[in-house]
Design a protein around this motif. Sequence first.
Motif, short mmCIF file in Angstrom:
data_model
loop_
_atom_site.label_atom_id
_atom_site.label_comp_id
_atom_site.label_asym_id
_atom_site.label_seq_id
_atom_site.Cartn_x
_atom_site.Cartn_y
_atom_site.Cartn_z
N UNK A 145 0.77 -1.03 0.11
CA UNK A 145 0.03 -0.01 -0.05
C UNK A 145 1.03 1.38 -0.16
N UNK A 146 2.02 1.21 0.59
CA UNK A 146 2.79 2.32 0.73
C UNK A 146 3.96 2.59 -0.29
N UNK A 147 4.26 1.45 -1.02
CA UNK A 147 5.37 1.53 -1.95
C UNK A 147 6.90 1.29 -1.06
N UNK A 148 7.60 0.73 -1.97
CA UNK A 148 8.67 0.02 -1.23
C UNK A 148 9.65 1.13 -1.62
N UNK A 149 11.02 1.04 -0.69
CA UNK A 149 12.19 1.91 -0.67
C UNK A 149 13.00 0.85 -0.18
N UNK A 150 13.89 0.47 -1.02
CA UNK A 150 14.78 -0.55 -0.66
C UNK A 150 16.17 -0.10 -0.42
N UNK A 151 16.98 -1.17 0.02
CA UNK A 151 18.50 -0.86 0.35
C UNK A 151 19.12 0.01 -0.66
N UNK A 164 19.24 22.62 5.08
CA UNK A 164 18.28 22.04 6.25
C UNK A 164 17.12 22.97 6.59
N UNK A 165 17.02 24.14 6.11
CA UNK A 165 16.05 25.24 6.35
C UNK A 165 14.66 24.60 5.66
N UNK A 166 14.72 23.57 4.95
CA UNK A 166 13.27 23.02 4.61
C UNK A 166 12.51 22.27 5.39
N UNK A 167 13.18 22.11 6.82
CA UNK A 167 12.93 21.16 7.80
C UNK A 167 11.25 21.38 7.94
N UNK A 168 10.81 22.62 8.01
CA UNK A 168 9.37 23.03 8.07
C UNK A 168 8.32 22.33 7.35
N UNK A 169 8.67 22.13 6.03
CA UNK A 169 7.85 21.78 5.11
C UNK A 169 7.55 20.21 4.87
N UNK A 170 8.89 19.59 5.26
CA UNK A 170 8.99 18.23 4.92
C UNK A 170 8.14 17.29 5.29
N UNK A 171 7.80 17.44 6.57
CA UNK A 171 6.75 16.36 6.97
C UNK A 171 5.46 16.68 6.21
N UNK A 172 4.90 17.91 6.11
CA UNK A 172 3.73 18.23 5.37
C UNK A 172 3.84 17.52 3.74
N UNK A 173 4.72 17.64 3.02
CA UNK A 173 5.07 17.10 1.90
C UNK A 173 4.77 15.61 1.64
N UNK A 174 5.59 14.79 2.61
CA UNK A 174 5.73 13.58 2.72
C UNK A 174 4.58 12.79 3.25
N UNK A 175 4.01 13.42 4.11
CA UNK A 175 2.81 12.91 4.54
C UNK A 175 1.64 12.85 3.49
N UNK A 176 1.57 13.89 2.60
CA UNK A 176 0.57 13.47 1.42
C UNK A 176 1.25 12.80 0.19
N UNK A 177 2.37 12.04 0.45
CA UNK A 177 2.64 11.46 -0.66
C UNK A 177 2.07 9.88 -0.73
N UNK A 205 12.37 12.47 8.50
CA UNK A 205 10.82 12.90 8.47
C UNK A 205 10.24 12.43 7.31
N UNK A 206 10.81 12.48 5.98
CA UNK A 206 9.97 11.73 4.88
C UNK A 206 9.50 10.74 5.15
N UNK A 207 10.60 9.64 5.76
CA UNK A 207 10.49 8.17 5.62
C UNK A 207 9.15 7.83 6.82
N UNK A 208 9.43 8.52 7.90
CA UNK A 208 8.32 8.45 9.26
C UNK A 208 7.11 9.00 8.75
N UNK A 209 7.19 10.30 8.39
CA UNK A 209 5.69 10.91 7.91
C UNK A 209 5.03 10.19 7.13
N UNK A 210 5.49 9.58 6.07
CA UNK A 210 4.97 9.15 4.86
C UNK A 210 4.56 7.73 5.35
N UNK A 211 5.46 7.02 6.26
CA UNK A 211 4.99 5.61 6.69
C UNK A 211 3.72 5.40 7.32
N UNK A 212 3.64 6.51 8.07
CA UNK A 212 2.51 6.71 9.24
C UNK A 212 1.57 7.56 8.90
N UNK A 213 1.80 8.46 7.82
CA UNK A 213 0.75 9.45 7.58
C UNK A 213 0.56 10.69 8.66
#
Lengths: 56, 485
Positions: free
Chosen positions: A28-34, B232-245, B85-93
């Motif tokens: 559902x979330x797409x893969x990102x691998x090593x 690094x100053x993009x920190x503020x927008x990363x979570x929003x963008x990743x959550x919506x991917x 941020x992108x990995x975590x916010x996207x993974x858990x929404x």
Amino acid sequence: MSEKENSAEVIADLERRIDTMQNMGDAELGTINRLDWILLIVVSIVIPVIVVVVAR
Amino acid sequence: MSGQGPAGGDEISTKLLSVYGREPLLPDEREYKTWSANGTCFAYAIATWCFLTGGYAASLVGAVQGMVCLIAGNLIGVFLISASLSAGCQRYGIEQIDFCKPSFGQNGARVVLIFYLLNMIGWSGLILVMFGNGIVNIVEALGYTAPSWLVGAGVALGIWLTYIITTRGVHLLSLFNSIITPALIVIIVFMFYMLISSHGWAEIMAAEPLDPLPSPWMNYAVCLELGIASGMSWWGGIGFLARNTKTRRNAIYPEVLQLGLIFGIVCSIALFSGLVVGSDDPTKWMVPLGGVFMGVLALLFVALANITSTSVSLFASGLALRHVPALRKTGWRMIIALTAVPLAFFVVWPNELYDLGDAFLAYNGTMHAPVGGVLLVDYFFLRKQQLHLRSIFEAAPSGQYYYQGGFNVLALACVVIGQLTYFWVYNPFTDEAQPLFQFLPASIAAFILPAAIYWVGMRFLRIGGAKKGGAEEPVVADKLIEPNI
């Protein structure tokens, strides 16, 4: 709908979403691998650091 | 939901709590696929700040060193800050203040929230002043004299446009970007072509920096720091963008590609123009290079891109305000209106506040690195990318991320240590630096040291107030006791 009922509905929805997302997998979330991470690290860290040192 | 449109009313429905609130966003509710994720990141990246960053680099170094610092520095900064941020916010929404809770604690994340809101609103205000200045530039490029109040009026117009876009949701933002992005690409390529054809590559490469510091190594080090801190100053927008991917790759690749590489390239174009024209003001070269029509068109689209950037910032700020208990069920329009209230100061005193921007941005730069270091270590090395989502929404002390009194003192201490480290290595207010700065950018030092201390403290010493029972141990609670939503 009363505030209490509305609140209960919100929490029930949150519980449902938590269960759904917690158990969700790559399908559902797409893969990102090593390989992706290696590529990202090379492009974003290794090459830039080499270029920065060379250009110093 | 009171039926007053998609985001209106005093209450918010359960369905809209996900999109306009903090609830985990399910994959089918997410807006960004590959093209829209890249488009939004591109439009977010390309704003007037590119020209300011490039112009500042032109005062320190030449074309080659500047290009290296801006592109390489941005890539390094963006990746370090966005990976977790992108990995975590996207993974858990989840939005990014919620993502801070596993490391900072339920209440500790609110400390981050305060800095986060100050950062986002400050940035938004500065960008809106740039939007107002863009309108002044367009008026003057057309041969008219701009009245002094026009900048403030431009800020007010920018707030209104941003409000319209932000209250209509991510879809309109995505649609807006689908128009702005191709136009920006065409205009930037055209301007670069005109720059090269007018001045030639050799002239650009040979141009001397405009106002360098006495020490050559210091110029290079400060410019590299500028590149990394910008990333690094993009920190503020990363979570929003990743959550919506929708997919993991769409969460990280567009950020590295657009916010890192493309931003660095556009900054470099501004650097080149700054070196040969001697100014970081786009009107000083866009109109002469492209002619009135193309020059004004370019200015117009860059000004509109500022609105995109502000919209992303305000959307993320609105979501973050949901952490304030009194605002959890407030209508989205009211939330955005509240977020926009502090921006009114920029209508009244646009230039006065803009002049304080350097100090504001320098201070913010010291925040991003240590927070990013803590989050990266926590998500990838301590929790192995496994969060207990229920505990993020659990305000009761039994939650895994409650720590002591809701604060992980170790994480907060690491942020302070990171800030002190930054100022010790390099003071952006005075330009004083340690010899170490020659080899180690302040942002990297302020990233690595807190990350290392946090890892040791959490892994071996458990001095963060963590409960016995980390992420790797069995989950006990299966229902929320005291939901924080």
